[in-house]
Scaffold this motif. Structure first.
Motif, mmCIF file in Angstrom:
data_model
loop_
_atom_site.group_PDB
_atom_site.id
_atom_site.type_symbol
_atom_site.label_atom_id
_atom_site.label_comp_id
_atom_site.label_asym_id
_atom_site.label_seq_id
_atom_site.Cartn_x
_atom_site.Cartn_y
_atom_site.Cartn_z
ATOM 1 N N UNK A 341 5.373 -53.231 -6.375
ATOM 2 C CA UNK A 341 6.178 -53.670 -5.228
ATOM 3 C C UNK A 341 7.123 -52.563 -4.769
ATOM 4 N N UNK A 342 7.633 -51.796 -5.720
ATOM 5 C CA UNK A 342 8.550 -50.711 -5.347
ATOM 6 C C UNK A 342 7.836 -49.649 -4.518
ATOM 7 N N UNK A 343 6.530 -49.437 -4.773
ATOM 8 C CA UNK A 343 5.760 -48.478 -3.981
ATOM 9 C C UNK A 343 5.600 -48.991 -2.551
ATOM 10 N N UNK A 344 5.454 -50.319 -2.398
ATOM 11 C CA UNK A 344 5.299 -50.919 -1.070
ATOM 12 C C UNK A 344 6.622 -51.107 -0.348
ATOM 13 N N UNK A 345 7.726 -50.840 -1.021
ATOM 14 C CA UNK A 345 9.052 -51.032 -0.422
ATOM 15 C C UNK A 345 9.243 -50.093 0.770
ATOM 16 N N UNK A 346 9.536 -50.638 1.962
ATOM 17 C CA UNK A 346 9.663 -49.778 3.146
ATOM 18 C C UNK A 346 11.022 -49.088 3.282
ATOM 19 N N UNK A 347 11.949 -49.379 2.374
ATOM 20 C CA UNK A 347 13.301 -48.806 2.510
ATOM 21 C C UNK A 347 13.267 -47.286 2.393
ATOM 22 N N UNK A 348 14.254 -46.659 3.017
ATOM 23 C CA UNK A 348 14.386 -45.192 3.032
ATOM 24 C C UNK A 348 13.096 -44.541 3.538
ATOM 25 N N UNK A 349 12.553 -45.148 4.595
ATOM 26 C CA UNK A 349 11.348 -44.623 5.237
ATOM 27 C C UNK A 349 10.194 -44.493 4.248
ATOM 28 N N UNK A 350 9.973 -45.574 3.480
ATOM 29 C CA UNK A 350 8.852 -45.647 2.527
ATOM 30 C C UNK A 350 8.900 -44.503 1.508
ATOM 31 N N UNK A 351 10.094 -44.230 0.992
ATOM 32 C CA UNK A 351 10.251 -43.081 0.096
ATOM 33 C C UNK A 351 9.371 -43.176 -1.149
ATOM 34 N N UNK A 352 9.288 -44.373 -1.749
ATOM 35 C CA UNK A 352 8.500 -44.510 -2.985
ATOM 36 C C UNK A 352 7.029 -44.191 -2.732
ATOM 37 N N UNK A 353 6.501 -44.685 -1.610
ATOM 38 C CA UNK A 353 5.105 -44.401 -1.274
ATOM 39 C C UNK A 353 4.911 -42.910 -1.018
ATOM 40 N N UNK A 354 5.841 -42.306 -0.305
ATOM 41 C CA UNK A 354 5.710 -40.875 0.020
ATOM 42 C C UNK A 354 5.806 -40.020 -1.249
ATOM 43 N N UNK A 355 6.653 -40.431 -2.187
ATOM 44 C CA UNK A 355 6.733 -39.705 -3.456
ATOM 45 C C UNK A 355 5.403 -39.808 -4.211
#
Length: 442
Positions: A341-355
């Motif tokens: 869920x943290x990867x799908x979190x859109x906060x901070x411009x989808x930072x977790x996904x981008x990382x």
């Protein structure tokens, strides 16, 4: 940079354009040949002043010949692309066959429904206009025994499983690939628009055990990844540009890209459908575990499209409210899902996904909706022109993908299941199913 170098730079950009758009330009035929022909004639006139352009001029001449008189191999390839597919669109397709890229000239069979839910089957080009579709429908209705009176002015309407309606304009093109998962085409007179209803099978559901219980998470994940690779490899890189420039009348429709986006939505609703159709609490818990494992395996194989689609499906409000079901999940799986869920979190411009995506090495399948969001932002925030000059920095492709992959062997039954997902995409119906499984007061 002197004059000759500037001209060579311009020709270099032209060659890159021709190489990128080659298949699409060949499909257009003579209409596409005017640009390289005119450029070739201009370059020939410059040869006396700039003899160093001779190799580029010869290369440009070869391009005009390629587009005007393709080789036998290219002719055969084009023949395959424009040959009628003789297959129903979407799920009635021969699902076990490898997917091939759709072209606007491809022909399909498609059902168009009338207000009483009877239908006619038409054969149409993917790129044809709504006006042409309506002409085909009218011709079919004219010879139909169930249609005693020839209808008057017809309109074409997309009706979703939730009953929402979208009326197409006669000039709209390539509407087939824009349809939602359970959206169907209807035709009617304007006065009948309010009477259009979804098909009965789209608004009723039957409880039952999921076929997933008989399949391993590994088999399902492997087939999801394999199918995503097939779909994504059909997308020409130009389709991303066409999608972003859609509001500016792009030259080609992103047919295959639209199907990838449809697949993303389909997988999300498939997850919710499978869980909410399961009446047994212990079996629902088993399905939760299996879907979390499937998500982990997709992530492991760097298919971020299905990975996030499964996670978002589990995050559907109709599923996430099932308190008893989630409480039955072992702590290990709950913790793993929280990480997803943290990867799908859109906060901070989808930072977790981008990382995450920064830490991966190709080949990989990105989460396409977010990729298009980034491209749209790039397009809208950067000017295409500075005065009369083109902003080439904006036009440089910001992503590179390698499409090659090896698929793991698995059962044909699982392959057919994954490629023909049966889903409910009516959110109101999904929520009603959820409340019947676990009423609000439990």
């Amino acid at each position: 940079m002197d004059a000759a170098e500037r001209k060579q730079a311009v020709l270099s950009v032209a060659f890159r354009y021709l190489d990128t758009y080659r298949e699409l330009l060949q499909e257009e035929g003579e209409r596409s040949n005017s640009f390289p022909k005119e450029l070739y004639l201009c370059a020939v006139q410059e040869l006396s002043r700039y003899p160093e352009l001779v190799e580029d001029v010869l290369k440009l001449q070869r391009w005009t010949e390629i587009l005007h008189c393709p080789s036998d191999e290219e002719k055969e390839s084009r023949k395959k692309q424009v040959r009628p597919l003789f297959r129903h669109f979407r799920r009635i397709d021969a699902c076990l066959q490898p997917r091939e890229a759709f072209r606007g000239s491809d022909e399909i069979f498609c059902r168009v429904y009338t207000p009483d839910h009877s239908y006619v089957t038409i054969r149409s080009r993917l790129s044809c206009r709504v006006g042409e579709i309506l002409a085909l429908v009218r011709e079919k209705l004219q010879y139909s025994e169930d249609q005693p009176v020839l209808p008057g002015n017809l309109i074409l309407v997309a009706v979703t499983s939730a009953g929402e309606k979208a009326v197409f304009r006669p000039s709209d093109e390539a509407v087939f690939t824009t349809l939602g998962v359970n959206t169907h085409l209807f035709t009617c007179e304007p006065s009948e628009l309010d009477s259009l209803l979804p098909l009965p099978e789209e608004i009723h559901w039957t409880p039952g055990d999921s076929k997933l219980h008989d399949m391993s998470a590994e088999e399902v994940a492997n087939q999801l990844v394999a199918f995503d690779w097939e779909l994504f490899s059909c997308v020409h890189e130009v389709e991303f540009v066409c999608y972003v420039f859609h509001g500016e009348q792009s030259r080609w429709r992103p047919l295959n890209l639209e199907l990838v986006l449809q697949r993303c939505s389909e997988v999300q609703h498939w997850v919710a459908t499978e869980i909410l159709q399961c009446q047994s609490l212990p079996k629902r818990v088993q399905l939760l575990r299996k879907f979390i494992k499937i998500a982990a395996l997709c992530k492991q194989q760097q298919d971020l499209l299905s990975f996030l689609a499964v996670v978002l499906g589990l995050d559907n409000p109709a599923v996430s409210r099932l308190r008893l079901t989630w409480e039955g999940l072992p702590g290990k799986f709950r913790k793993q899902f929280q990480q997803f869920e943290s990867v799908a979190d859109p906060s901070r411009n989808h930072k977790s996904y981008r990382d995450l995506i920064t830490s991966l090495r190709p080949p990989l399948i990105p989460f396409t909706p977010l990729l298009l969001k980034d491209l749209t932002f790039l397009h809208e925030s950067c000017k295409t022109f500075h005065g009369e000059l083109v902003n080439f920095e904006k036009m440089v492709s910001p992503f590179t993908f390698t499409m090659d992959t090896e698929t793991s062997p698995s059962h044909l039954q699982t392959k057919a299941y994954v490629r023909q997902l049966q889903v409910i995409d009516n959110q109101n119906l999904l929520f009603d199913m959820s409340c019947k499984l676990e009423p609000k007061d439990t």
